[in-house]
Design an enzyme around this catalytic site. Structure first.
Site, PDB file in Angstrom:
ATOM      1  N   LYS A  40      19.974  -8.586 -38.034  1.00 19.70           N
ATOM      2  CA  LYS A  40      19.175  -9.802 -37.497  1.00 19.70           C
ATOM      3  C   LYS A  40      18.194  -9.902 -38.452  1.00 19.70           C
ATOM      4  CE  LYS A  40      19.334 -12.330 -33.844  1.00 19.70           C
ATOM      5  NZ  LYS A  40      20.667 -12.894 -32.928  1.00 19.70           N
TER       6      LYS A  40
HETATM    7  P1  NAD Z   1      18.132 -22.985 -29.412  1.00 17.24           P
HETATM    8  O1  NAD Z   1      16.851 -23.107 -30.408  1.00 17.24           O
HETATM    9  O2  NAD Z   1      19.144 -23.660 -29.968  1.00 17.24           O
HETATM   10  O3  NAD Z   1      17.513 -23.083 -27.997  1.00 17.24           O
HETATM   11  C1  NAD Z   1      16.672 -22.432 -27.500  1.00 17.24           C
HETATM   12  C2  NAD Z   1      16.514 -23.287 -25.840  1.00 17.24           C
HETATM   13  O4  NAD Z   1      15.796 -22.237 -25.021  1.00 17.24           O
HETATM   14  C3  NAD Z   1      15.658 -24.294 -25.959  1.00 17.24           C
HETATM   15  O5  NAD Z   1      16.257 -25.202 -24.894  1.00 17.24           O
HETATM   16  C4  NAD Z   1      14.216 -24.235 -25.582  1.00 17.24           C
HETATM   17  O6  NAD Z   1      13.535 -25.314 -25.140  1.00 17.24           O
HETATM   18  C5  NAD Z   1      14.379 -22.964 -24.742  1.00 17.24           C
HETATM   19  N1  NAD Z   1      13.290 -22.193 -24.503  1.00 17.24           N
HETATM   20  C6  NAD Z   1      12.479 -21.657 -25.540  1.00 17.24           C
HETATM   21  N2  NAD Z   1      11.572 -20.944 -24.966  1.00 17.24           N
HETATM   22  C7  NAD Z   1      11.572 -20.904 -23.555  1.00 17.24           C
HETATM   23  C8  NAD Z   1      11.040 -20.381 -22.662  1.00 17.24           C
HETATM   24  N3  NAD Z   1       9.761 -19.617 -22.877  1.00 17.24           N
HETATM   25  N4  NAD Z   1      11.480 -20.631 -21.300  1.00 17.24           N
HETATM   26  C9  NAD Z   1      12.647 -21.461 -21.309  1.00 17.24           C
HETATM   27  N5  NAD Z   1      13.363 -21.980 -22.135  1.00 17.24           N
HETATM   28  C10 NAD Z   1      12.866 -21.816 -23.351  1.00 17.24           C
HETATM   29  O7  NAD Z   1      18.451 -21.394 -29.525  1.00 17.24           O
HETATM   30  P2  NAD Z   1      20.065 -20.981 -29.054  1.00 17.24           P
HETATM   31  O8  NAD Z   1      20.815 -20.820 -30.289  1.00 17.24           O
HETATM   32  O9  NAD Z   1      20.590 -21.758 -27.912  1.00 17.24           O
HETATM   33  O10 NAD Z   1      19.644 -19.400 -28.701  1.00 17.24           O
HETATM   34  C11 NAD Z   1      19.224 -19.046 -27.295  1.00 17.24           C
HETATM   35  C12 NAD Z   1      19.409 -17.615 -27.049  1.00 17.24           C
HETATM   36  O11 NAD Z   1      20.737 -17.288 -27.141  1.00 17.24           O
HETATM   37  C13 NAD Z   1      18.815 -16.627 -27.724  1.00 17.24           C
HETATM   38  O12 NAD Z   1      18.546 -15.589 -27.180  1.00 17.24           O
HETATM   39  C14 NAD Z   1      19.707 -16.190 -28.932  1.00 17.24           C
HETATM   40  O13 NAD Z   1      19.423 -15.121 -29.473  1.00 17.24           O
HETATM   41  C15 NAD Z   1      20.992 -16.277 -28.034  1.00 17.24           C
HETATM   42  N6  NAD Z   1      22.154 -16.592 -28.790  1.00 17.24           N
HETATM   43  C16 NAD Z   1      22.383 -17.605 -29.770  1.00 17.24           C
HETATM   44  C17 NAD Z   1      23.691 -17.719 -30.479  1.00 17.24           C
HETATM   45  C18 NAD Z   1      23.902 -18.751 -31.167  1.00 17.24           C
HETATM   46  O14 NAD Z   1      25.101 -18.984 -31.816  1.00 17.24           O
HETATM   47  N7  NAD Z   1      22.894 -19.825 -31.526  1.00 17.24           N
HETATM   48  C19 NAD Z   1      24.619 -16.756 -30.371  1.00 17.24           C
HETATM   49  C20 NAD Z   1      24.426 -15.482 -29.419  1.00 17.24           C
HETATM   50  C21 NAD Z   1      23.176 -15.526 -28.736  1.00 17.24           C
END
Ligand code: NAD
Length: 422
Positions: A111
């Protein structure tokens, strides 16, 4: 650090280690294997200097942590967040190792994180920071070594800058160094949707297991980015009622079901889910977690479900789109209360699965169709769900312990076969 910080008195890395120790108790693992698997292989910290638009210099602290690669090259996203820190990145790297193993793809876990606030940076500053960070970590990444991908607040454009910088350093185009790239640069069809779609596929499997009809199923989703927003679309298209969605600023709630496309369009246009003509009540992110619903999908940040709110959660299924949203103590409370937990290493494994497809296509110069990718993703996730459920039923444990048992035992077997050098 953000909300996950020391949630329930544990740092993210401690929470991760605790979970592995619990799972290890259900396996017949020699102690040296557990000891080895609980530590990371390599942790790189760099200080990234960037000339800012105002003429000043800023130095950003950034990390790439490689947890384990016994089953294949390191794999894991890079997040840009003001509270990214080494403990968090370490925990997330470890989760990636188990996740790749749960879906049985030949990757290890890594990561990255850069401590910055991308919302306050211009595109030029972000590009400069990304390129210099790539240069700094270039000795430890590569298509056969460690393959980054998008995570919180990083996107296909950031991946394009990483790929370009790495390619310039190598003197040739190297698409396989990152996944989640734009399609024009060797990205895969279906990658953007993969994680959110995987949340939907695994939740649908859980609902079928519990006898909950998908049509009309009430779903509350925290976060509406790559994971939450896409998952919301899949739930809505399948006839579920997406009753709540949120971002870092607000949460919107309509017990009759939101117009998901309209909420996401508002998010795009006004950078907030609560835009004009959104037919919904505004609630807080904390209230969203406690709504009356069948499915709660935390898809934003870690550490949001703790002992402080676990008893107030009314959902029957929790689908962890985010990494590490539930603390170990809250996990136990939810299990005892009969909540069906779809742990992160299963629920959000769609992303790493299609990342693997992207990497395979890049290495072989192939282009698979969206249909082919969709079918392979469904097959892998359904198989993983069935395997985890079978362990949960056989050992009478919760789904997280079962998923960790599956993931950790696959990695431990590979480690045992390879042994310790010299
Ligand atoms: P992203 O940046 O696309 O979206 C993040 C979202 O979370 C946004 O809508 C933002 O407004 C919201 N957010 C941020 N801070 C917040 C808070 N304090 N309270 C509520 N909402 C909040 O990110 P993502 O890629 O969607 O990732 C989200 C989660 O999923 C993370 O934990 C990431 O590690 C996990 N994840 C992502 C992927 C991927 O392929 N992108 C894969 C596996 C896991």
């Amino acid at each position: 650090m953000d909300a996950k910080v020391m949630a329930d008195g544990l740092s993210p890395a401690e929470a991760c280690r605790r979970q592995v120790e619990v799972a290890a108790a259900y396996m017949d693992l020699e102690p040296w294997l557990v000891e080895r698997l609980l530590v990371t292989n390599k942790e790189v910290t760099v200080h990234v200097p960037v000339k800012m638009d105002d003429g000043g210099l800023r130095i950003f602290t950034a990390y790439r942590v490689q947890h384990n690669d016994v089953r294949g090259p390191y794999k894991g996203g890079i997040r840009y967040h003001p509270e990214a820190d080494l403990e968090e990145v370490r925990a997330l790297a470890m989760l990636m190792t188990w996740k790749s193993a749960v879906v049985n793809i030949p990757f290890g876990g890594a990561k990255g994180g850069v401590q910055c606030n991308p919302k306050e940076m211009s595109a030029r500053e972000l590009e400069a920071m990304t390129r210099r960070f790539t240069w700094e970590i270039s000795p430890v990444i590569g298509p056969e070594r460690d393959i980054p991908a998008p995570d919180v607040y990083t996107n296909p454009q950031v991946m394009a800058w990483i790929m370009d910088t790495y390619s310039i350093l190598k003197g040739q185009t190297v698409p396989g160094v990152v996944t989640g790239k734009p399609l024009e640069l060797g990205g895969s069809l279906g990658r953007f949707e993969a994680t959110g779609k995987g949340v939907f596929i695994t939740t649908r499997a859980a609902a079928a297991h519990l006898g909950i009809p998908v049509r009309g199923m009430r779903v509350a989703i925290q976060g509406c980015g790559n994971v939450g927003g896409v998952a919301a679309r899949f739930f809505s298209r399948a006839g579920c009622k997406v009753i709540a969605l949120s971002d870092s600023k607000a949460a919107v709630y309509n017990p009759q079901g939101l117009d998901v496309e309209h909420v996401l369009a508002c998010k795009d246009q006004y950078a907030c889910v609560m835009g004009p003509k959104v037919k919904a009540e505004e609630i807080t992110n904390a209230e969203l977690l406690e709504l009356e619903c069948e499915v709660l999908a935390p898809c934003a940040l870690g550490g949001v479900i703790t002992t402080a709110n676990a008893a107030k959660i009314k959902a029957r299924i929790i689908a962890e789109g985010a990494n590490g949203p539930t603390t170990p103590a809250a996990d136990q409370m939810l299990h005892q209360a009969g909540v069906f937990m779809l742990p992160d290493i299963l629920a959000n494994a769609g992303g790493v699965t299609v990342s693997y497809f992207e990497w395979v296509q890049n290495l072989q110069n192939l282009l698979w169709s969206e249909e082919e990718i969709g079918q392979r993703l469904e097959g892998i996730l359904q198989k993983a769900f069935a395997e985890v459920l079978a362990i949960a039923q056989d050992k009478k444990v919760d789904m997280r312990t079962a998923a960790l048992t599956l993931g950790v035992s696959r990695v431990a077997r590979a480690l045992k076969l390879r042994g310790i050098y010299p």
